[in-house]
Enzyme design. Structure first.
Site, PDB file in Angstrom:
ATOM      1  CG  PHE A  48      -1.395   2.690  14.622  1.00 26.77           C
ATOM      2  CD1 PHE A  48      -0.828   2.667  13.360  1.00 26.77           C
ATOM      3  CD2 PHE A  48      -2.703   2.252  14.762  1.00 26.77           C
ATOM      4  CE1 PHE A  48      -1.540   2.222  12.255  1.00 26.77           C
ATOM      5  CE2 PHE A  48      -3.428   1.804  13.665  1.00 26.77           C
ATOM      6  CZ  PHE A  48      -2.850   1.783  12.414  1.00 26.77           C
ATOM      7  CB  SER A  58       1.929  -5.111  19.032  1.00 26.24           C
ATOM      8  OG  SER A  58       0.664  -5.772  18.947  1.00 26.24           O
ATOM      9  CD  GLU A 117     -14.066   4.510   7.374  1.00 30.19           C
ATOM     10  OE1 GLU A 117     -13.287   5.428   7.063  1.00 30.19           O
ATOM     11  OE2 GLU A 117     -13.782   3.641   8.233  1.00 30.19           O
TER      12      GLU A 117
END
Length: 430
Positions: free
Chosen positions: A20, A18, A179
């Site tokens: 992208f 499930s 990040e």
């Protein structure tokens, strides 16, 4: 749902996964009313690129993990099952999945495998219990709980203990690693007002290697300016309680203080890729990824497709845009909008990564590259567009405003530890 003569459920298409790619395929099939069953190991769709923001308290977990049933609720011919696929009979075209009620079989006309990849530790599986990864919501919650714990503990201890508690090592200078490192520094300065040590370790010779050139150098300088110690051409050789041992390419070895180690280096295909490879005879690479055909079919089976991070094709990156394009591509073949045997070609729309507040890098092609505030706002706009559902977009905007412009962290309102501590965490606590 139909039933075959043997009593086994039957449908036109079974989608496993499930992420992208799986959702992109389901939405494309729905355009032509093609019946499908989507089998997912979790009831939510995970927006994985934003997991680090859950870990650092920018977003709450539900903002990046909406229920699959809600996303596909208007698909009249689609069904969602929560379970784990445990076997495939490729000749009989039957998948077996299990849930709390037991095992179930579904016969398919076409199968789309889209289960993604898990973390790779390059042969050092013991590192898994000594580090924090970012592949699932539970991973993000565990890391967030650890961050909250060390910052709170550091408020009431002596200087030496505080330095130990506030030492972080991030392994891997890809988008996630960069990040995380940048957000940890932001978090310490704007939310906790405590000085921390963050070391970013990368085996390659550049930060954000796929970007290259000036963008990689900008990212490195931006991280260094914020106080992150960036070590390039350096590999982790050992991890023990409170210490990471690294070796540079010239053979120099040293230890780095590390109360918290975040691992974001390397991926390997999950267990379902192995099941599929054994069932179809498809070859795999060293990371266990399926070496699929040019039309995304698996081995000699024209009725089985594999897409996304669990596959290797033409050196395409393991990123969500690739998975989404592959998902739409195979769905178009199935629904007759594209000839069978067509060759998949990835259209690279660009890449981007956030470094810190108002600092990011964006690469659209070899000519269009930009950095700084413009790249940062571009990153926000793109990620907001791909978030599923109005509620998720509204909540994300609010959380980003609070976290990036104000001084709060909405996600830290949800700090309960949902996963049991690892043995390593127990030893460290002791």
């Amino acid at each position: 749902m139909q039933y075959s003569g043997s009593g086994i459920e039957a449908t036109d298409v079974v989608i496993v996964g499930s992420g992208f790619g799986g959702l992109a395929a389901a939405k494309q099939l729905n355009k032509s009313g093609v019946p499908y069953v989507l089998i997912s190991s979790t009831p939510e769709h995970l927006f994985q690129p934003l997991l680090y923001q859950v870990a650092t308290g920018v977003l709450a977990s539900e903002e990046i993990a909406p229920p699959i049933a809600n996303i596909l609720r208007h698909h009249k011919n689609g069904q969602t099952r929560v379970g784990k696929v445990v076997a495939i009979d490729a000749d009989a075209a039957v998948v077996t999945y299990e849930d709390a009620q037991g095992q179930h079989k579904i016969r398919y006309g076409k199968l789309i495998a889209a289960t993604g990849a898990s973390q790779s530790y390059f042969g050092r599986d013991d590192f898994a219990d000594k580090t924090y990864s970012l592949k699932t919501v539970d991973d993000a919650k565990r890391l967030r709980a650890q961050i909250e714990h060390v910052f709170e503990q550091a408020r009431t201890v002596d200087l030496e203990t505080r330095r130990r508690l506030l030492s972080f090592v991030v392994v891997g200078a890809g988008a996630t690693g960069v990040e995380v490192a940048g957000q940890l520094k932001e978090l310490s300065k704007r939310h906790y007002h405590q000085e921390i040590s963050v070391t970013l370790v990368e085996g390659a010779g550049a930060v954000l290697p796929p970007f290259g050139g000036g963008l990689s150098e900008y990212a490195k300088q931006s991280l260094s300016k914020s106080g992150v110690d960036v070590l390039l051409d350096t590999f982790v050789t050992d991890i023990q309680v409170g210490k990471v041992t690294v070796k540079s390419k010239d053979g120099m070895e040293r230890g780095i203080a590390a109360e918290t180690v975040v691992w974001s280096a390397g991926v390997q295909a999950g267990g379902f890729a192995k099941i599929l490879a054994e069932a179809t005879g498809c070859e795999t690479d060293r990371a266990g990824r399926l070496l699929i055909n040019q039309d995304c079919t698996v081995g000699g089976h024209a009725d089985i497709f594999a897409i996304g991070d669990m596959t290797s094709l033409k050196g395409y990156p393991g990123q969500s845009p690739v998975a989404m394009q592959e998902g739409r591509f195979v769905a178009d073949i199935i629904r007759g909008k594209r000839p069978a045997g067509s060759e998949f070609e990835y259209w690279d729309k660009g890449s981007m990564a956030v470094i810190s507040r108002f600092s990011a890098v964006t690469k659209i092609n070899d000519q269009i590259k930009f950095t700084g505030t413009l790249a940062w706002f571009t990153w926000l706009a793109v990620h907001l567009f791909y978030l599923v559902g109005f509620r998720n977009r509204f909540a994300a905007v609010f959380s980003w405003l609070v976290a990036f412009i104000g001084h709060g962290r909405p996600g830290f309102q949800e700090v309960e530890k949902t996963a049991a501590p690892t043995a390593y965490e127990q030893r460290r606590a002791a």
